[in-house]
Design a protein around this motif. Structure first.
Motif, PDB file in Angstrom:
ATOM      1  N   ASN A   1       0.824  -1.108  -0.173  1.00 42.61           N
ATOM      2  CA  ASN A   1       0.040  -0.124   0.052  1.00 42.61           C
ATOM      3  C   ASN A   1       0.890   1.187  -0.015  1.00 42.61           C
ATOM      4  O   ASN A   1       1.671   1.450   1.033  1.00 42.61           O
ATOM      5  CB  ASN A   1      -1.029   0.088   1.165  1.00 42.61           C
ATOM      6  CG  ASN A   1      -1.761   1.058   1.332  1.00 42.61           C
ATOM      7  OD1 ASN A   1      -1.854   2.220   0.463  1.00 42.61           O
ATOM      8  ND2 ASN A   1      -2.744   1.070   2.162  1.00 42.61           N
TER       9      ASN A   1
ATOM     10  N   ASP B   1       0.326   4.100   0.494  1.00 40.68           N
ATOM     11  CA  ASP B   1       0.023   4.985   1.599  1.00 40.68           C
ATOM     12  C   ASP B   1       0.842   4.926   2.883  1.00 40.68           C
ATOM     13  O   ASP B   1       1.101   5.680   3.732  1.00 40.68           O
ATOM     14  CB  ASP B   1      -1.301   4.991   2.177  1.00 40.68           C
ATOM     15  CG  ASP B   1      -2.279   5.468   1.167  1.00 40.68           C
ATOM     16  OD1 ASP B   1      -1.925   6.447   0.582  1.00 40.68           O
ATOM     17  OD2 ASP B   1      -3.559   5.124   1.175  1.00 40.68           O
ATOM     18  N   ASN B   2       1.472   3.280   2.998  1.00 36.37           N
ATOM     19  CA  ASN B   2       2.338   2.999   3.809  1.00 36.37           C
ATOM     20  C   ASN B   2       3.756   3.185   3.819  1.00 36.37           C
ATOM     21  O   ASN B   2       4.519   3.121   4.793  1.00 36.37           O
ATOM     22  CB  ASN B   2       2.366   1.675   4.200  1.00 36.37           C
ATOM     23  CG  ASN B   2       0.915   1.359   4.846  1.00 36.37           C
ATOM     24  OD1 ASN B   2       0.186   2.179   5.395  1.00 36.37           O
ATOM     25  ND2 ASN B   2       0.277   0.179   4.530  1.00 36.37           N
TER      26      ASN B   2
ATOM     27  N   SER C   1       6.319   7.740  -0.945  1.00 38.55           N
ATOM     28  CA  SER C   1       4.843   7.307  -0.990  1.00 38.55           C
ATOM     29  C   SER C   1       4.290   8.043  -2.199  1.00 38.55           C
ATOM     30  O   SER C   1       2.976   7.665  -2.571  1.00 38.55           O
ATOM     31  CB  SER C   1       4.218   7.980   0.433  1.00 38.55           C
ATOM     32  OG  SER C   1       4.283   9.437   0.546  1.00 38.55           O
ATOM     33  N   ILE C   2       4.793   9.027  -2.719  1.00 45.35           N
ATOM     34  CA  ILE C   2       4.326   9.951  -3.932  1.00 45.35           C
ATOM     35  C   ILE C   2       5.336   9.670  -5.222  1.00 45.35           C
ATOM     36  O   ILE C   2       4.659  10.526  -6.336  1.00 45.35           O
ATOM     37  CB  ILE C   2       4.140  11.235  -3.567  1.00 45.35           C
ATOM     38  CG1 ILE C   2       5.691  11.871  -3.035  1.00 45.35           C
ATOM     39  CG2 ILE C   2       3.258  11.511  -2.356  1.00 45.35           C
ATOM     40  CD1 ILE C   2       5.732  13.583  -2.793  1.00 45.35           C
TER      41      ILE C   2
END
Length: 355
Positions: free
Chosen positions: A308, A310-311, A317-318
């Motif tokens: 994920n 987001d983790n 994360s981006i």
């Protein structure tokens, strides 16, 4: 996601990369790496394993057969044979044949030097059917190679190149071969470009551009740590040669996340780790079965939380490349003390250029 993109197809290493990606999505072990011996003819002076205070220099054959049985029992698909140099074991062929007979594909990570022997090369091609063979030649320049390795540089370079020719002569396809370069400061700029270009244009082989981690013998050579600009230039050149048709990229340690997220490693001492470079064990095969160790430690061994985005931490994360890359977990572990931290040496993170 375009599964034919070369960063996906070749960054997975395994010829059947679509199967490997399926295992990744299901959080299953695709590959079991076996560090079968610490003996190696290459003498890399930055080796991550060579300084380990281990009473064992070779994993016993009966232990290896047990690991193969466990891998088959877990429905893993491949064995990565590591060292040292796995081809220096007296029983390497019998063990790899046992793995084949158990339904597993063999991937051989060798220095390349033993392949100079025609009989060894022919047998290596036989037992790696459906898998790949990786050799390790950092530099074609004898002076630079000699700085990074012990022994007679010229002889070793010629042996590795002869070994490459031998396995191709016996039918190993270049797209199922890799030259592994451990990227260090002495290789920066023109030298790494020349080696990457040579293997692709002359031998038809792509480069696995790994980065020296500050562990093992590398701790004695802080001056060999490349800076972010060195890493950027080396990776850009690698991409321009190996992945011309791709719009996505990886940093150094350029196995993509589908490979890294589907492997576990059993070290020469029996420790079970997330990869061969991360010398942090999550159980030992001499105390528990490999199946039990994986079941209890799956999240750490396979970096499950990173599925994920987001983790992911920090820029990871981006990052526009996080569909195929989650940075080097070994680099995060040794530089940040956290396997799940952002990669502090990733060329795609703008924050790394201001450190």
């Amino acid at each position: 996601m375009n599964e034919k993109d070369p960063v996906i197809a070749y960054g997975c290493f395994h010829p059947d990369h679509t199967e490997e990606m399926k295992y990744f999505e299901e959080n299953k072990v695709y590959t079991v790496q076996i560090e079968s011996t610490l003996v190696c003819p290459q003498g890399c002076l930055y080796c991550y394993a060579a300084s380990e205070e281990s009473p064992m220099k070779e994993l016993p054959g009966e232990d290896i057969m047990g690991i193969i049985d466990s891998a088959a029992g877990m429905d893993a698909r491949a064995i990565d044979w590591l060292g040292g140099d796995p081809l220096l074991r007296g029983d390497w062929y019998e063990l790899m044949k046992y793995a084949m007979d158990s339904g597993l594909k063999n991937n051989i990570w060798t220095s390349g030097i033993p392949l100079e022997n025609n009989k060894v090369a022919k047998k290596a091609v036989e037992v790696s059917e459906g898998g790949f063979i990786s050799v390790h030649l950092d530099s074609l320049d004898e002076e630079i190679y000699g700085k990074l390795h012990s022994g007679y540089a010229g002889k070793k370079i010629k042996s590795i190149l002869k070994g490459v020719d031998n396995v191709q002569l016996y039918g190993k396809r270049p797209e199922n071969m890799i030259n592994c370069i451990t990227f260090t400061k002495p290789l920066a700029s023109e030298d790494v470009r020349k080696t990457t270009d040579y293997f692709f244009k002359t031998k038809g082989m792509r480069t696995c551009l790994t980065q020296m981690c500050r562990t093992g013998l590398a701790l004695d050579h802080p001056e060999w740590v490349p800076d972010i600009h060195d890493i950027r230039d080396a990776c850009w050149n690698r991409d321009s040669v190996n992945y011309t048709e791709s719009e996505i990229s990886m940093s150094t340690m350029d196995a993509n996340k589908f490979y890294c997220g589907g492997i576990i490693c059993v070290t020469v001492d029996g420790d079970v780790t997330p990869c061969s470079v991360i010398r942090k064990g999550f159980g030992n095969i001499h105390g528990s079965s490999l199946e039990d160790i994986v079941e209890k430690n799956r999240d750490e061994l396979l970096f499950v939380q990173l599925r994920n985005p987001d983790n992911m931490k920090g820029h990871c994360s981006i990052c526009e490349n996080n569909s195929v890359c989650w940075g080097c977990r070994a680099m995060a572990y040794y530089e940040m003390g956290d396997m799940f931290a952002q990669d502090p040496m990733c060329l795609n993170n703008p924050d790394n250029y201001s450190r």
